[in-house]
Design an enzyme around this catalytic site. Structure first.
Site, PDB file in Angstrom:
ATOM      1  N   LYS A  95       0.830  -1.219   0.000  1.00 25.85           N
ATOM      2  CA  LYS A  95       0.000   0.000   0.000  1.00 25.85           C
ATOM      3  C   LYS A  95       0.850   1.249   0.000  1.00 25.85           C
ATOM      4  O   LYS A  95       0.577   2.205   0.721  1.00 25.85           O
ATOM      5  CB  LYS A  95      -0.967   0.001   1.181  1.00 25.85           C
TER       6      LYS A  95
HETATM    7  O1  LIG Z   1      -9.260  -2.980   1.723  1.00 27.05           O
HETATM    8  C1  LIG Z   1      -8.393  -3.738   2.161  1.00 27.05           C
HETATM    9  C2  LIG Z   1      -7.114  -3.784   1.640  1.00 27.05           C
HETATM   10  C3  LIG Z   1      -6.232  -4.681   2.140  1.00 27.05           C
HETATM   11  N1  LIG Z   1      -6.561  -5.527   3.145  1.00 27.05           N
HETATM   12  C4  LIG Z   1      -5.548  -6.505   3.593  1.00 27.05           C
HETATM   13  O2  LIG Z   1      -6.036  -7.828   3.311  1.00 27.05           O
HETATM   14  C5  LIG Z   1      -5.768  -8.703   4.393  1.00 27.05           C
HETATM   15  C6  LIG Z   1      -7.069  -9.167   5.024  1.00 27.05           C
HETATM   16  O3  LIG Z   1      -6.813 -10.062   6.075  1.00 27.05           O
HETATM   17  P1  LIG Z   1      -7.991 -10.970   6.760  1.00 27.05           P
HETATM   18  O4  LIG Z   1      -7.281 -11.659   7.873  1.00 27.05           O
HETATM   19  O5  LIG Z   1      -8.490 -11.917   5.707  1.00 27.05           O
HETATM   20  O6  LIG Z   1      -9.036 -10.028   7.230  1.00 27.05           O
HETATM   21  C7  LIG Z   1      -4.859  -7.923   5.348  1.00 27.05           C
HETATM   22  O7  LIG Z   1      -3.520  -8.150   4.959  1.00 27.05           O
HETATM   23  C8  LIG Z   1      -5.216  -6.470   5.079  1.00 27.05           C
HETATM   24  O8  LIG Z   1      -4.127  -5.609   5.319  1.00 27.05           O
HETATM   25  C9  LIG Z   1      -7.811  -5.482   3.664  1.00 27.05           C
HETATM   26  O9  LIG Z   1      -8.164  -6.240   4.591  1.00 27.05           O
HETATM   27  N2  LIG Z   1      -8.707  -4.597   3.156  1.00 27.05           N
END
Ligand SMILES: O=c1ccn([C@@H]2O[C@H](COP(=O)(O)O)[C@@H](O)[C@H]2O)c(=O)[nH]1
Length: 274
Positions: A95
């Site tokens: 990001k």
């Molecule tokens: O909008 C967003 C962008 C990035 N993320 C990232 O994805 C994963 C989600 O992890 P979970 O454990 O499946 O919830 C995490 O690395 C976030 O930084 C997001 O969630 N939403």
């Protein structure tokens, strides 16, 4: 091979829209490794090995490595994925977003140091903050568009009063990515599974772009609605789940449990296509 070629091949070969997110949190590791940041590589490599034939992509989130000074373990993990799962593309979730000269360094970090196939970027500093990544031909860049968190509303759902037709900010990002910013066909968008209606809207604005969709699993996003909204066109979707897979078990069977959860999630996503 380009990121998009790799993604298409892995999605076909593994019959999958599932991206396995690698967010290693040592306090959640299984008993023998728990609390030990030196085990980040071992933990993630075991997850990669147990899901390499189930995933269409892997997504390591860089903060979970950097917070522990474990960038060397991320480098090893990237090499491990390249050797043991060469068919699966790796999206480095960083990001990043900064002025062009600094963005050049971030691009070098993502694509040369770590050898990522794609990266996530914040678009809010404008095109010159994205351009250095596009100099790496064939690599992918996913722009944050409508993120999965509740605070995404604060900016992304605001109207751009100065622009004719007054789109919402996230709609404007989608238009730029589908159109003038996508000079070499490298861009994709990040859209949260927690907002399926917005996925549908983004898909109508950006019919061909790959969508990286986090938010199923631990964040409770609706996997079925996500697939239905994202698959309205032939543009690829990459649905990410991290914690629900990584921490499916806190025991020695963590890798087998991760595989089981990955298989289950893949099946839910596939069934939603029917
Ligand atoms: O909008 C967003 C962008 C990035 N993320 C990232 O994805 C994963 C989600 O992890 P979970 O454990 O499946 O919830 C995490 O690395 C976030 O930084 C997001 O969630 N939403």
């Amino acid at each position: 091979m380009t990121f998009l070629d790799m993604l298409r091949n892995a999605a076909t070969q593994n019959n999958s829209m599932l991206c396995v997110g690698l967010d290693p949190e040592p306090t959640r590791f299984p008993t023998g490794m728990r609390g030990d940041p030196h085990k980040i590589y071992d933990f993630c490599a075991a997850i990669v090995d147990s899901t390499a034939d189930v995933a269409c992509a892997f997504k390591p989130q860089i903060a979970y490595f950097a917070a522990h000074g474990a960038e060397d373990q991320l480098e090893r993990l990237m090499q491990h994925m390249r050797c043991n799962a060469p068919q699966v593309p790796v999206i480095l979730d960083a990001k990043r977003g900064d002025i062009g000269s600094t963005a050049e360094q971030y691009a070098k970090e993502a694509f040369e140091r770590y050898g990522a196939d794609a990266v996530t970027l914040s678009p809010f500093m404008g095109f010159d903050s994205i351009e250095p990544y596009l100099a790496y031909h064939g690599k992918g860049a996913f722009l944050l568009c409508r993120t999965s968190n509740p605070g995404g509303d604060d900016l992304q759902n605001q109207r751009l009063a100065s622009i004719e037709g007054q789109p919402l900010l996230y709609e404007h990002v989608a238009r730029l990515a589908q159109g003038p910013w996508n000079r070499n066909g490298q861009l994709g968008l990040v859209v949260g599974a927690t907002y399926p209606q917005e996925i549908e809207r983004v898909r109508s604005i950006a019919p061909t772009l790959p969508l990286l969709i986090p938010g199923v699993g631990a964040q409770g996003g609706d996997a079925v609605a996500t697939v239905r909204a994202g698959r309205r066109t032939n543009g690829p979707i990459i649905v990410n789940s991290s914690r629900a897979i990584l921490y499916a078990s806190g025991g020695d069977d963590f890798a087998a449990a991760a595989r089981h959860e990955a298989l289950r999630t893949r099946a839910v996503l596939q069934a939603a296509c029917g």
